[in-house]
Design a protein around this motif. Structure first.
Motif, PDB file in Angstrom:
ATOM      1  N   ARG A  46      -7.428   0.514   0.220  1.00 19.14           N
ATOM      2  CA  ARG A  46      -6.388   0.922  -0.733  1.00 19.14           C
ATOM      3  C   ARG A  46      -5.721  -0.296  -1.400  1.00 19.14           C
ATOM      4  N   VAL A  51       0.842  -1.200   0.000  1.00 19.87           N
ATOM      5  CA  VAL A  51       0.000   0.000   0.000  1.00 19.87           C
ATOM      6  C   VAL A  51       0.879   1.253   0.000  1.00 19.87           C
ATOM      7  N   THR A  90      -2.410  -2.803  -6.634  1.00 21.28           N
ATOM      8  CA  THR A  90      -1.872  -2.996  -5.289  1.00 21.28           C
ATOM      9  C   THR A  90      -2.206  -4.376  -4.739  1.00 21.28           C
ATOM     10  N   LYS A 137      -3.955   8.679   5.153  1.00 24.64           N
ATOM     11  CA  LYS A 137      -4.838   7.644   4.621  1.00 24.64           C
ATOM     12  C   LYS A 137      -4.151   6.287   4.532  1.00 24.64           C
ATOM     13  N   LYS A 138      -2.880   6.273   4.149  1.00 24.65           N
ATOM     14  CA  LYS A 138      -2.173   4.994   4.058  1.00 24.65           C
ATOM     15  C   LYS A 138      -1.876   4.431   5.447  1.00 24.65           C
ATOM     16  N   LYS A 141     -10.086  -5.705  -2.731  1.00 22.30           N
ATOM     17  CA  LYS A 141     -10.474  -4.313  -2.971  1.00 22.30           C
ATOM     18  C   LYS A 141     -11.697  -3.922  -2.143  1.00 22.30           C
ATOM     19  N   ALA A 162      -4.972   2.894   6.569  1.00 25.80           N
ATOM     20  CA  ALA A 162      -5.201   1.637   5.845  1.00 25.80           C
ATOM     21  C   ALA A 162      -4.584   0.451   6.572  1.00 25.80           C
TER      22      ALA A 162
END
Length: 229
Positions: free
Chosen positions: A151, A53, A156, A104-105, A146, A108
């Motif tokens: 993410r 990610v 990915t 955001k990551k 997904k 995640a």
């Protein structure tokens, strides 16, 4: 869908471009057996998933160099411990200069820890679930990652699967260009119809050759374009 080119022609073209069968063989990706994939712990899977990610859109080397700090900050990616983090602790990690500042990551990681934990509860083992997912519907597994994860869309999710040795093709720029140029896919590669058409192509090539999806994907990419991996 247009008629498939014989895979022997694709392979021959890859050999001509790359210096022969031995050279192509050295470039083919490794995959693991279902039994080997089943041995992964939830923490190992969450770590690899989280790294992929962060590598999406970043210089991979930078992420790799910082990953030991991530292992420390996120308790070696034990999902149970990650989910015990408070919002304030998550925010602190998202702004920590020893890590990568990306809200955001960072979030995640937590969201995917929840997904891993839920999949383990539902299936007994997240690793077992991945290990025994059938290759003739690998895009179905992409969709689950997904939809249930964070993410993990685009390439990915597939890159995560490839990283843990799961046999999957990758929709690299060269593979997409080949499929489009030969009119084998007439929808977008993010659409269900486009993914279904793509899976059909790879299934037919797998039946034709006995090769793994990862090998077919790589050989196609080596046979055309700029060889974006």
């Amino acid at each position: 869908m247009a008629k498939l080119e014989k895979f022997s022609s694709i392979y021959q073209r890859a050999c001509e471009r790359k210096g022969g069968p031995d050279a192509v063989e050295l470039l083919l990706p490794d995959t693991l057996s279902a039994a080997q994939i089943s041995e992964y712990s939830d923490a190992e899977l969450l770590s690899v998933m989280s790294k992929r990610v962060f590598q999406s859109g970043f210089v991979w080397r930078v992420v790799e160099n910082k990953w030991p700090e991530y292992e420390k900050a996120f308790f070696d990616f034990d999902p149970f411990k990650v989910l015990m983090l408070s919002p304030e602790q998550i925010q602190d990690r998202a702004t920590n200069p020893t890590l990568i500042r990306h809200q955001k990551k960072t979030q995640a990681i937590v969201d995917n820890a929840y997904m891993v934990q839920q999949m383990t509860r539902e299936h007994g083992s997240f690793a077992e679930f991945i290990a025994h997912w059938p290759s003739d519907d690998i895009v179905g597994l992409w969709q689950i990652l997904k939809q249930k994860g964070a993410r993990l869309g685009g390439n990915t999710g597939p890159y995560f699967l490839r990283s843990i040795g799961k046999d999957t093709f990758l929709l690299s720029q060269d593979v997409q260009a080949y499929l489009k140029a030969n009119k084998l896919v007439d929808s977008g590669f993010t659409s269900k119809s486009g993914l279904k058409q793509t899976q059909k192509v790879f299934n037919e090539y797998q039946q034709q050759t006995g090769l793994k999806l990862a090998e077919i994907s790589k050989i196609i990419s080596l046979s055309v374009g700029d060889n974006h991996m």
